[in-house]
Design an enzyme around this catalytic site. Structure first.
Site, short mmCIF file in Angstrom:
data_model
loop_
_atom_site.label_atom_id
_atom_site.label_comp_id
_atom_site.label_asym_id
_atom_site.label_seq_id
_atom_site.Cartn_x
_atom_site.Cartn_y
_atom_site.Cartn_z
N LYS A 109 -8.79 12.95 3.10
CA LYS A 109 -9.11 14.34 2.78
C LYS A 109 -9.36 14.57 1.28
O LYS A 109 -10.35 15.19 0.91
CB LYS A 109 -7.94 15.22 3.24
CG LYS A 109 -8.25 16.68 3.27
CD LYS A 109 -8.95 17.01 4.56
CE LYS A 109 -9.13 18.49 4.77
NZ LYS A 109 -9.71 18.73 6.10
N GLU A 138 0.81 -1.23 0.00
CA GLU A 138 0.00 0.00 0.00
C GLU A 138 0.84 1.28 0.00
O GLU A 138 0.32 2.35 -0.26
CB GLU A 138 -0.97 -0.01 1.20
CG GLU A 138 -0.34 0.16 2.58
CD GLU A 138 0.20 -1.14 3.19
OE1 GLU A 138 0.48 -2.07 2.42
OE2 GLU A 138 0.37 -1.20 4.41
#
Ligand code: XMP
Length: 515
Positions: free
Chosen positions: A371, A173
């Protein structure tokens, strides 16, 4: 889940990077969400996952009380991918052996794979991966084989193709595993059989359905700050339950120029959201008169906010839910913040203290998102760029940028200087290149000369930083002519400022805000 497909569930074992996994899966256009490893098993089953990913985590499988999933997870018959600690869990729980590594493997390594199951499709035979582990798998469980190795880890990637279980010792990741997105994409598409059906539009449909199911015909209260997170949460909840949502916007007198008007215009006039506007500016400014100490300021502002908000809520009548724009990174940070002895640098003011006091159920529809995903969602919902793309703004607002004692006059001065700085940044086309830009008004006077007159006025400091996550930051390298224009305009147009500084402190050692 129609149209979206069954999700990939990331079981979170507390890793620093676990939140990134779900995001990478979503980038592969597959719906993914995170559950704490100890979430009730029924909750996991109810999601009907197409696959499950065990995240990494800081524990060792040997430690008493090490976090482990419900063993029934192996009976679900869905593919499982274990990452780092997750891979060790797979090995340990399925009858293999995990031992403390001879040497800790940390940083970049090179993986060589030999795989015929599709897991490493389109991945170079030798590829860079990022490792961070102490323990390692020594004996494979029955049915497993090694499909990739590094110099220090003969079992860097393991697989039980029949049961569609995979384990990787490295972190696919993170950016230091350049082909990690391909590996995760292979897992979700080729192993789990997911289609590429996920996008933000789907998220809206799903979240709307979820909010409707949760809220029913009850009422939702939302503290709207005008920041990105609370704005997007409000727009989303409004799409789901319309007038059952009431937003409270508290003007604490510490907002930027034009902010109260913008928020009212967008949410009341454009979105037709029930918006309760509480003008409490006088009350805040009176309470802050003569207060210079930063922590005292923060406490006064935080407590007053809760007081004003509660009063408004009582006036609005019975409410059942409190909506918050909490993001998953906030969740992780607040969990780890209470778990360690980290020093309080600043008492952050958020609406976090409200739910306990108000006995309302929490509604946090953005918990799964990052975000930038929240920004994309806001755009999808039709929020204007002015709101969706804006820099972060702290809860205590200009209160912590008006250094020294706060007065109405000083706040007005600061507000004007701030508006010019932001305007010039926008004109220069630099707004999006900057994480956050702010002006502080300093309680320092200096002598100047303007139009042959001696002046003796205050000093302001401009600050603009680049950052990934506000934990660290660097000062922004402006073209000098932009700074020059800002300084000229502020000295000429703002009464009571005759000197402008540019702050070149990084974080650390400085924080982003001055107080
Ligand atoms: P510092 O000054 O600690 O700020 O480097 C890091 C980031 O957090 C913002 N900040 C706040 N945000 N409530 C908030 O919601 C607060 O009390 C608060 N204090 C600082 C700051 O603007 C920066 O983005």
């Amino acid at each position: 889940m129609q149209g979206v497909g069954r999700p990939i569930v990331v079981l979170d074992f507390g890793a620093q990077y676990s939140k990134l996994i779900a995001r990478r899966v979503r980038e592969a256009k597959v719906y993914s969400l995170i559950l704490p490893y100890n979430a009730p098993f029924d909750e996991l089953v109810a999601l009907q996952p197409a696959g499950i990913i065990f995240s990494g985590g800081p524990a060792s499988v040997h430690v008493a009380g090490a976090p482990k999933p419900d063993p029934r997870v192996y009976d679900l018959g869905v593919p499982i991918l274990g990452i780092c600690y997750g891979a060790q869990l797979l090995a340990d729980m399925l009858g293999g052996k995990v031992l403390p590594g001879i040497k800790r493997e940390y940083g970049i390594a090179h993986l060589e794979h030999r795989d015929t199951t599709g897991f490493f499709d389109q991945v170079n035979e030798r590829t860079q991966v990022w490792m961070s582990h102490g323990d390692r798998v020594e004996v494979l469980p029955l049915g497993f084989m090694a499909i990739g190795e590094t110099e220090n880890s003969p079992y860097a990637a393991i697989a039980d193709p029949e049961n569609r279980r995979y384990g990787v010792q490295f972190h696919p990741e993170v950016v230091h595993t350049p082909q990690g997105p391909q590996i995760l994409s292979n897992f979700v598409h080729k192993i789990c059989g997911c289609d590429s059906t996920w996008d933000m539009g789907n998220f809206v449909d799903l979240a709307v359905r979820d909010i409707r199911r949760k809220v029913g015909d009850k009422k939702v209260l939302c503290a709207l700050s005008g920041g990105v997170d609370s704005s997007v949460a409000a727009a989303l909840i409004h799409k789901a339950v319309g007038d059952q949502l009431t937003c409270v916007f508290v003007n604490n007198g510490l907002l930027r120029k034009g902010e109260p008007d913008l928020v009212q215009h967008v949410f009341r006039d454009n979105f037709h959201i029930n918006l309760d506007y509480a003008d409490a500016a006088d009350c805040f400014i009176d309470a802050l008169a003569e207060v210079g100490d930063p922590e005292q300021k923060r406490k006064i502002i935080g407590n007053l906010f809760v007081e004003v908000f509660e009063k408004e809520a009582t006036r609005l009548g019975h409410m059942d839910f409190l909506a918050q724009g909490t993001l998953y990174p906030d969740v992780i940070e607040s969990v780890s913040a209470t778990g360690g002895p980290s020093a309080t640098i600043k008492s952050h003011h958020n609406v976090g203290g409200l739910p306990d006091k108000m006995n309302l159920e929490l509604l946090e529809p953005l918990r799964e998102l990052f975000k930038d995903e929240v920004r994309a969602l806001g755009r999808q919902l039709g929020l204007p760029e002015e709101i969706v793309g804006r820099h972060p703004f702290p809860g205590p607002g200009l209160g912590v940028r008006c250094i020294g004692a706060i007065t109405r006059e000083r706040l007005d001065t600061l507000r004007e200087a701030d508006a010019i700085f932001i305007e010039e940044i926008r004109i220069a086309g630099l707004y999006d290149a900057i994480w956050q830009a702010l002006v502080c008004l300093l309680p320092v006077k200096s002598v100047g000369v303007q139009g042959d007159e001696r002046t003796y006025e205050e000093v302001c400091s401009l600050r603009a930083v680049t950052s990934e996550d506000a934990m660290t930051a660097d000062w922004f390298r402006f073209p000098s002519e932009v700074l020059q224009r800002c300084a000229n305009r502020i000295c000429n147009e703002v009464k009571h400022i005759n000197r402008v500084l540019y702050d070149i402190t990084s974080k650390p050692p400085g924080t982003i805000e001055w107080e």
